[in-house]
Design a protein around this motif. Sequence first.
Motif, PDB file in Angstrom:
ATOM      1  N   UNK A  80      -1.448  11.102  -3.642  1.00  0.00           N
ATOM      2  CA  UNK A  80      -2.107  10.428  -2.525  1.00  0.00           C
ATOM      3  C   UNK A  80      -2.793   9.158  -2.981  1.00  0.00           C
ATOM      4  N   UNK A  81      -3.533   9.279  -4.069  1.00  0.00           N
ATOM      5  CA  UNK A  81      -4.238   8.095  -4.589  1.00  0.00           C
ATOM      6  C   UNK A  81      -3.221   7.015  -4.957  1.00  0.00           C
ATOM      7  N   UNK A  82      -2.148   7.449  -5.623  1.00  0.00           N
ATOM      8  CA  UNK A  82      -1.117   6.485  -6.011  1.00  0.00           C
ATOM      9  C   UNK A  82      -0.531   5.792  -4.775  1.00  0.00           C
ATOM     10  N   UNK A  83      -0.258   6.566  -3.746  1.00  0.00           N
ATOM     11  CA  UNK A  83       0.378   5.986  -2.564  1.00  0.00           C
ATOM     12  C   UNK A  83      -0.571   5.001  -1.888  1.00  0.00           C
ATOM     13  N   UNK A  84      -1.831   5.396  -1.755  1.00  0.00           N
ATOM     14  CA  UNK A  84      -2.767   4.538  -1.025  1.00  0.00           C
ATOM     15  C   UNK A  84      -3.079   3.267  -1.810  1.00  0.00           C
ATOM     16  N   UNK A  85      -3.419   3.479  -3.095  1.00  0.00           N
ATOM     17  CA  UNK A  85      -3.843   2.289  -3.849  1.00  0.00           C
ATOM     18  C   UNK A  85      -2.716   1.631  -4.638  1.00  0.00           C
ATOM     19  N   UNK A  86      -1.701   2.431  -4.974  1.00  0.00           N
ATOM     20  CA  UNK A  86      -0.614   1.877  -5.780  1.00  0.00           C
ATOM     21  C   UNK A  86       0.498   1.278  -4.942  1.00  0.00           C
ATOM     22  N   UNK A  87       0.824   1.921  -3.856  1.00  0.00           N
ATOM     23  CA  UNK A  87       1.967   1.445  -3.070  1.00  0.00           C
ATOM     24  C   UNK A  87       1.485   0.632  -1.871  1.00  0.00           C
ATOM     25  N   UNK A  88       0.554   1.194  -1.090  1.00  0.00           N
ATOM     26  CA  UNK A  88       0.168   0.532   0.152  1.00  0.00           C
ATOM     27  C   UNK A  88      -0.777  -0.624  -0.108  1.00  0.00           C
ATOM     28  N   UNK A  89      -1.469  -0.588  -1.244  1.00  0.00           N
ATOM     29  CA  UNK A  89      -2.351  -1.695  -1.572  1.00  0.00           C
ATOM     30  C   UNK A  89      -3.747  -1.521  -1.025  1.00  0.00           C
ATOM     31  N   UNK A  90      -4.264  -0.341  -1.111  1.00  0.00           N
ATOM     32  CA  UNK A  90      -5.669  -0.142  -0.762  1.00  0.00           C
ATOM     33  C   UNK A  90      -5.864   0.623   0.540  1.00  0.00           C
ATOM     34  N   UNK A  91      -7.138   0.995   0.737  1.00  0.00           N
ATOM     35  CA  UNK A  91      -7.476   1.875   1.855  1.00  0.00           C
ATOM     36  C   UNK A  91      -7.248   1.188   3.202  1.00  0.00           C
ATOM     37  N   UNK A  92      -7.748  -0.039   3.288  1.00  0.00           N
ATOM     38  CA  UNK A  92      -7.663  -0.711   4.591  1.00  0.00           C
ATOM     39  C   UNK A  92      -6.220  -1.030   4.945  1.00  0.00           C
ATOM     40  N   UNK A  93      -5.446  -1.403   3.907  1.00  0.00           N
ATOM     41  CA  UNK A  93      -4.033  -1.688   4.152  1.00  0.00           C
ATOM     42  C   UNK A  93      -3.319  -0.428   4.639  1.00  0.00           C
ATOM     43  N   UNK A  94      -3.698   0.701   4.017  1.00  0.00           N
ATOM     44  CA  UNK A  94      -3.080   1.962   4.412  1.00  0.00           C
ATOM     45  C   UNK A  94      -3.407   2.266   5.872  1.00  0.00           C
TER      46      UNK A  94
END
Lengths: 127, 897
Positions: free
Chosen positions: B213-227
């Motif tokens: 989850x952390x990887x997807x949010x910060x690694x792929x989507x580019x952060x919380x707000x972007x997600x």
Amino acid sequence: MSHHLLLVEDETNIIEAIRFLLSREGWEVDTHSNGTDAAEVIRDLKPDIVILDVMLPGKNGFDILEELRAHEQTADLPVLMLTARGQSRDREMAEKAGVSRFMTKPFSNTEVLNAVRDMLCLHRQQS
Amino acid sequence: MTSLNVLIAVCMAYVALLFGVAFAAERAGVRGRADWLLRSPLVYTLSLSIYCTAWTFYGAVGNAARSGLEYVTIYLGPSLVIIGWWWILRRLVRIGRSHKVTSVADLISSRYGKSNTLAIVVTIMAVIGVTPYIALQLQSVALSLSIFSSAETGGVPDPETSRAGGLWIAIGLALFTVLFGTRNLNANERHHGVVIAVAVEAVVKLIALLAVGVFVVWGVAGGLSATMARIDASALGTWQTDGSRWATLTLLSATAFLCLPRMFQVMVVENDDERHLQVASWAFPLYLMLMSLFVVPIAVIGLEVLPAGSNPDFFVLSLPLSEGREGLAMLSFLGGFSSATSMVIVATLALSTMVSNHVVMPVFLYLRQGGATQSGDVRDVVILSRRLSILGIIGLGYIYFQASGGSGALAAIGLISFAGVAQFLPAMLGGLFWRGATRVGALAGLAIGFSVWMFTMLLPSFGPGVVFSAETFASGLWGIGWLNPQALFGIAGLDPTVHAVFWSLSLNVLGFAVFSLISFPLPLERLQGAQFVNVFDHSGQARGWHASFAESEDLLIMAQRILGAEEARHLFETQTRAQGMPGHLPEPTPDFLQRLERELAGSVGAATAHAMIGQIVGGTAVSVQDLMAVADESAQMLEYSSQLEAKSRELSRTAGELRRANEKLTQISLQKDAFLSQISHELRTPMTSIRAFSEILRDTDGLRPLEKTKYASIINTEAIRLTRLLDDLLDLSVLENGQVTLNRQSGNLGDLLDQAIATAQASEAREITIHRRRLDETITLNTDLDRLAQVFINLITNAQKYCASETPELRIEAARHGETVVIDFRDNGNGIPDEAREMMFEKFSRIGAQDSNGAGLGLAICREIMVRLGGDVSYLDDSGGTAFRVMMPQTLALAAQ
């Protein structure tokens, strides 16, 4: 001709009254006041007619009547039954026992005389 | 292929680690070390997380990607149960611990009178219900393996790899479960090794999912707000879930949390301390929340990033793979692997216990009947049967996995299982809260619910053509429209899951309730029912009767409740003397127990007596208080039945009284008829004379004066007689109505008798010799002398009229006893026959038929008068003749009038 009648009754005053009435017609009247041997006395005296009370000391009128009808000699003897009990069932019982005439006390003197006269006529025709 | 090989190596290492942990925990458990860890609420909470299987690990994301927020229901149900329904869990745990319950089947069977049938039914249902679930785990691990290998080769997942992987995984899991699940013979001893392994796996799967989850949010989507922005942009949030489906799924997951055999295993059987529930009630929902935290982001990003056609169930795995993060993917794989294996191990463990305890062992013992069963023998058989059961259950899962093609959505398969085990709920909860629930009801509910579930959910899940033909889906079973597996009773248009859950659960509850109401529980069922429903009233800690003395005391208390204190004490004392011991408590020898059982059986029936003795001496399942409750109940029943007997005696007495009263009434009625005839006769006779002579006087000419006088005086006498009769009748009527006025005078008894005798002799012609003792008659009376004289005259006249002797004699004897004056009148006649005595004082009664002139009023008038004078007149049968006794107070109490 003089007829012979037997009155089976235990009440002295009634005996006296009926005897008075019938004697005046010229008939011979005998009386008997006990139920126990009444049938026997009737067979001995051989009256033309019997006037029978129901409530008698020793044996009641219905039983005496049945006894008379059961006996050959008295099977057709005319019987006038007088009762003071006055219940409709009594008439039935009397007819069942084979009564000729049935009357309730107190009776009218004329009726009794007429009834006896009728019975005597019938009796004469039959014999 | 290197990374696949690495993966397999990592898996092996991981499994070896688990083995190690489990083994160490097992040893520590045996030696009693590391209790702080083994028995900690944290481990308990983590072990509860086997609720989160591969379904939640992989399937939740898939579910979210397919149906939006529906996946939340799967977390919502258990959270609601553990937060809101903790009291049900507490009750379950308390019962499970105090009854040493080993499984769901054991729980339901013990509640309903230890019914073996019920245990077998529940076991079979559980195996069938859980099989798809096990298949789901195998499928998820096999698919995740094949996804790994396909990512390696760049092609589509290879079905062969997945199939072969499934087999190997099944074998590996079976091995692990056999090794750690069947080390202890006693099923209700805690499997510390397994629990610790499960806890470790719980941590691993949580960390893995959070990492992804952390990887997807910060690694792929580019952060919380972007997600967040991406989620808002996605269509996923807007997908509406049908309300009925939402409610049904929440209910199902809540139910499954309570009913799933593996949940029961970790929650109840492996529970060390009731208080752990308190920690679990907040910690477990927290765990679930963390598990669900990244489900939506992973689903949304996965849908966006991955090529169309990727299986959304495996986004958790394929997202890191597609980003080239093999390490993370491996961790994710281990998380999924952990989820799957922990579930399979515990579920199989729970099921194998059920199968071996309720199916294999009874059959084995039945077959071995007669042969001496050495304990070692049985031990081997139990362990063997458990191991075989484990293999069989995993084998079934594998077969389902193969048969269903290994392709269904994970969530859909999971729901089938949930609905299957949900069928236990009515029998389970009903048994915990409703004493009226019976074995028959439980069987009926389970059978109905399970059949409907099979028909509407399990069998259709294979798809058209496997079990049901395509026509069956279209037009119902055998062409019967209302037997359509997806539109039962013609109600179409429902979501298939909602439809199946609705029908199976409602018919289940209906069957359970109706059959419970119309059937009658067995004694043992009543005992167990009371015990289960009132578990908090008096279970406390499980009791053991170690000291034989305590057993004797319990036996004595129970015997006293049933046999009564005196009889029980006598029985026990006799036995104690026979055993040559002091006091009143004997050794509970087999002889004595048998004798006691016979005694008790006389009161409560053989079965109950046997169960009671068995429970006290055998000493586990039922508490003393419950036995006492039953004993009290049967004492009440005895009391009630003796009341019934008393009532019935009273009734027959009343009936007898009624019969006698009726006989008397009939007799009175006959007498009344006779009286009417009599009174008619009495009235008509004087009237006849009066009429006849009055007509003679009127109609006859020339009567002599003497005759006229005579006839007139007859008329006069008869008129007087008539008047006297009417006077008597009126007198009696007045006396009976109590309207009479008494006139108290003072006088001497002797004078009164003189007067009465004179009057009697004047009115009746028949002579009678009268003997008196004048000395005794000098008694002064204060009463109504005229009325008393009337009584005397009557009695004397009767003697004159009816004394049958040739020389009639009457003896009058007077005496005074204190205030009471007694005067006896005895004649020397024949007396009054027995049968006439009862009625002789009734009015209209005449002794003898019609041979007397009386109207039958004399004695009735006498009695009425004497009652008014505060005394009585009675018949004395102490002498040969007729004898009457007149009794009265010397002074009449006028106040009484």
